[in-house]
Design a protein around this motif. Structure first.
Motif, PDB file in Angstrom:
ATOM      1  N   VAL A 204      36.742  41.131  41.205  1.00 37.06           N
ATOM      2  CA  VAL A 204      37.555  40.541  42.373  1.00 37.06           C
ATOM      3  C   VAL A 204      38.020  39.213  41.973  1.00 37.06           C
ATOM      4  CG1 VAL A 204      37.521  40.243  44.808  1.00 37.06           C
ATOM      5  CG2 VAL A 204      36.010  41.915  43.930  1.00 37.06           C
ATOM      6  N   LYS A 205      37.583  38.474  41.351  1.00 41.65           N
ATOM      7  CA  LYS A 205      37.982  37.280  40.947  1.00 41.65           C
ATOM      8  C   LYS A 205      39.484  37.427  39.853  1.00 41.65           C
ATOM      9  CE  LYS A 205      34.307  34.014  41.513  1.00 41.65           C
ATOM     10  NZ  LYS A 205      33.370  33.259  41.043  1.00 41.65           N
ATOM     11  N   GLU A 206      39.245  38.383  39.040  1.00 39.38           N
ATOM     12  CA  GLU A 206      40.274  38.688  38.191  1.00 39.38           C
ATOM     13  C   GLU A 206      41.402  39.403  38.854  1.00 39.38           C
ATOM     14  OE1 GLU A 206      38.225  41.262  35.112  1.00 39.38           O
ATOM     15  OE2 GLU A 206      37.183  39.481  34.307  1.00 39.38           O
ATOM     16  N   SER A 207      41.400  39.815  40.044  1.00 33.81           N
ATOM     17  CA  SER A 207      42.401  40.603  40.721  1.00 33.81           C
ATOM     18  C   SER A 207      43.523  39.341  40.883  1.00 33.81           C
ATOM     19  CB  SER A 207      42.061  41.004  42.041  1.00 33.81           C
ATOM     20  OG  SER A 207      41.625  39.783  42.901  1.00 33.81           O
ATOM     21  N   ARG A 208      43.361  38.182  40.779  1.00 31.94           N
ATOM     22  CA  ARG A 208      44.397  37.202  40.930  1.00 31.94           C
ATOM     23  C   ARG A 208      45.686  37.427  39.838  1.00 31.94           C
ATOM     24  NH1 ARG A 208      45.835  32.741  37.930  1.00 31.94           N
ATOM     25  NH2 ARG A 208      46.789  31.006  39.272  1.00 31.94           N
ATOM     26  N   GLU A 209      45.359  37.826  38.709  1.00 28.61           N
ATOM     27  CA  GLU A 209      46.443  37.954  37.689  1.00 28.61           C
ATOM     28  C   GLU A 209      47.085  39.237  38.228  1.00 28.61           C
ATOM     29  OE1 GLU A 209      47.456  35.702  36.023  1.00 28.61           O
ATOM     30  OE2 GLU A 209      45.754  34.199  36.442  1.00 28.61           O
ATOM     31  N   ARG A 210      46.454  40.357  38.446  1.00 26.42           N
ATOM     32  CA  ARG A 210      47.089  41.591  38.588  1.00 26.42           C
ATOM     33  C   ARG A 210      47.775  41.544  40.116  1.00 26.42           C
ATOM     34  NH1 ARG A 210      41.715  43.032  37.309  1.00 26.42           N
ATOM     35  NH2 ARG A 210      40.978  43.509  39.708  1.00 26.42           N
ATOM     36  N   VAL A 211      47.427  40.808  40.940  1.00 29.46           N
ATOM     37  CA  VAL A 211      48.150  40.617  42.296  1.00 29.46           C
ATOM     38  C   VAL A 211      49.596  40.020  42.079  1.00 29.46           C
ATOM     39  CG1 VAL A 211      48.153  39.727  44.574  1.00 29.46           C
ATOM     40  CG2 VAL A 211      46.259  41.060  43.738  1.00 29.46           C
ATOM     41  N   LEU A 212      49.335  38.687  41.232  1.00 29.53           N
ATOM     42  CA  LEU A 212      50.510  37.818  41.044  1.00 29.53           C
ATOM     43  C   LEU A 212      51.748  38.662  40.322  1.00 29.53           C
ATOM     44  CD1 LEU A 212      48.797  34.371  40.412  1.00 29.53           C
ATOM     45  CD2 LEU A 212      50.115  35.246  42.410  1.00 29.53           C
ATOM     46  N   ALA A 213      51.114  39.473  39.377  1.00 22.55           N
ATOM     47  CA  ALA A 213      52.061  40.442  38.456  1.00 22.55           C
ATOM     48  C   ALA A 213      52.771  41.356  39.345  1.00 22.55           C
ATOM     49  CB  ALA A 213      51.343  40.939  37.186  1.00 22.55           C
ATOM     50  N   SER A 214      52.020  41.928  40.086  1.00 25.14           N
ATOM     51  CA  SER A 214      52.852  43.149  41.141  1.00 25.14           C
ATOM     52  C   SER A 214      53.619  42.555  42.124  1.00 25.14           C
ATOM     53  CB  SER A 214      51.404  43.784  41.825  1.00 25.14           C
ATOM     54  OG  SER A 214      50.465  44.300  41.062  1.00 25.14           O
TER      55      SER A 214
END
Length: 511
Positions: A41-51
């Motif tokens: 869940v913490k790693e979603s930071r980079e995925r969300v910001l890129a999206s």
């Protein structure tokens, strides 16, 4: 301002609503996720910001705070990505329309904004329906049987841009899932299964397996090597009724959570773990508890070949699931419960050398060795077996009559299951129904009670064994199409219980 959208978290198969709250403010550039997130869940930071960057939105010099509520439940998995991104886009003004709390977002994100499937998406959709969610946005996944899920609108998307367009009312731009055919969704695997037509002899064993299939009774087979125990067990699923829609969803959900793919949707699961398997792999567990073999066999068959070679600890751990139809796994961070209602089929040799009672080999085991080998199965495990079946080797060269096919046997099994459904008004078999319910619908006569009491006293049968005999008799009567428990059914049920154990103990004493 804080934006709130809904997603779904999972504790085993049980789902709960997760409120995703996002606040964006002018501050040092950062993104913080709170609410007991795990590493995924913490790693979603980079995925969300890129999206978000796909929409040409600038979040530099901004602080993004994400709260996953309830904050006392540990969150795991990547399926919160889509909800976090949509909440952030709403906060940034890209999504202008209000998002109802009855709308949930489930899916993982790639760096280019593609919405992807993840572990546990099917149980999350089923849980969303139970929680009153009206609409759910989710990625396309070929293993999702959305046609089987009624009462909830499933909006399938491939890209986060499609989600924003749909929320803004541009429904025509959505990509729709495509399935090649109905057979692709529910392939008929009857041709892949073994057939009782090809099993030579073993008429008593086939009758016992038919009774076990009709009432979902546990069965223990004992016999010398090569007599056909494994063949009979592997052919057994071919006479079990196909799974209902609800059962299919449960089974596929469990396989998803375990990270395994299941291609045959309608046929019952058949799990065949090796006797060297650990207790955790059989029962389930891990730091984030996953389903074990007993849950993967839910609504199907768990076949333990060479059951006496399994560790005593592992076998004794089966006692609670066999009684309750579910298993509870407790760990430091979580406690989950998985369904595990299965038919247990065990196979073992009669002694350590394997040739006790064989017509072709001499048994070299002493009485003490025979008893020690049989004692590898504890008394409570024997008690939970409905049928004890002794097998002998069959002469394959002798003339054989035309054997019944699995389809013919399955038709009788399905008729017996339908009688049980009509009697109890719920989808439950004789082996699983509460004893009080059975006695209300099928009481024994005084003569039958007296007969059972007398035989039980001679055989030293426990109360549990006596209840199992009554349930066996009810199944035998169902196969015969009789409304009440017949006298002949009581006698046949007691015979099924006496096969195997007592017969071989007599041989052992003579040895």
């Amino acid at each position: 301002m804080t934006v709130k959208v809904s997603s779904i978290g999972l504790r085993g198969l049980e789902g709960y609503r997760v409120q995703v709250e996002v606040r964006i403010s002018q501050d040092t550039e950062s993104m913080v996720i709170v609410g007991l997130p795990d590493a995924s869940v913490k790693e979603s930071r980079e995925r969300v910001l890129a999206s978000i960057a796909h929409f040409d939105l600038d979040v530099t010099d901004k602080k993004v705070v994400v709260n996953l509520s309830p904050s006392d439940q540990k969150k795991n998995g990547s399926l919160f990505d889509l909800a976090i991104a949509i909440a952030a886009l709403k906060e940034l003004g890209e999504v202008k329309r209000d998002i109802p709390l009855e709308t949930a977002f489930i899916g993982a994100l790639s760096l280019d904004g593609t919405v992807m499937s993840g572990e546990g998406i099917l149980p999350a959709i089923i849980a969303a329906k139970g929680l009153g969610i009206k609409r759910v946005y989710l990625p396309y996944d070929s293993v999702l049987h959305l046609h089987m899920i009624q009462g909830i609108e499933c909006v399938v998307v491939n890209h986060i841009e499609e989600v924003v367009q749909h929320l803004e009312g541009q429904e025509s731009l959505l990509s729709q899932p495509h399935f090649s055919s109905k057979e692709h969704l529910t392939p008929d695997s009857d041709t892949r299964q073994k057939n009782f037509r090809h099993v030579i002899g073993h008429e008593q064993a086939k009758r016992a397996l038919e009774i076990a299939a009709a009432g979902e009774h546990n069965l223990l087979m004992s016999g010398p090597p090569g007599c056909g125990k494994s063949l009979l067990a592997e052919t057994f699923p071919s006479i079990l009724p196909k799974l209902t829609n609800q059962a299919q969803l449960e089974v596929i959900s469990l396989y998803q959570l375990a990270g395994e793919k299941r291609n045959q949707y309608q046929t019952v699961p058949f799990r065949h773990p090796h006797h060297s398997a650990s207790a955790v792999s059989i029962i389930g567990g891990g730091s984030n508890p996953r389903p074990g073999e007993i849950s993967m066999a839910h609504r199907g068959v768990l076949f333990l070949d060479e059951i006496a070679e399994f560790s005593k600890k592992t076998l004794d751990m089966l006692r609670q699931p066999l009684e309750t139809g579910e298993v509870t796994i407790s760990r430091v961070h979580s406690t989950v419960t998985y369904p595990s209602s299965f038919i247990l089929v065990g196979a073992m040799n009669p002694c350590s050398c394997g040739y006790l009672g064989s017509r072709h080999h001499y048994c070299t085991c002493s009485h003490k060795q025979i008893q020690a080998y049989r004692n590898r199965l504890s008394g409570p495990i024997y008690d939970r077996m409905d049928i004890l079946l002794s097998l002998k080797s069959v002469n394959v060269n002798q003339p054989q009559e035309q054997q019944e096919s699995s389809l013919e046997i399955r038709k009788r099994v399905e008729s017996a299951r339908q009688r049980q459904f009509d009697r109890y008004q719920v989808e439950v078999s004789n082996a699983k129904v509460p004893f009080e319910t059975m006695m209300e619908t099928s009481p024994l006569s005084m003569e039958q009670k007296k007969t059972l009491t007398n035989v039980s006293a001679k055989q030293n049968w426990s109360n549990r064994v006596q209840i199992k005999i009554i349930k066996l008799a009810r199944t035998i009567s169902d196969l015969a199409g009789e409304e009440r428990i017949a006298d002949h059914a009581i006698w046949e049920a007691m015979t099924l219980r006496r096969w195997g154990q007592n017969k071989q103990q007599v041989i052992a004493r003579e040895t």
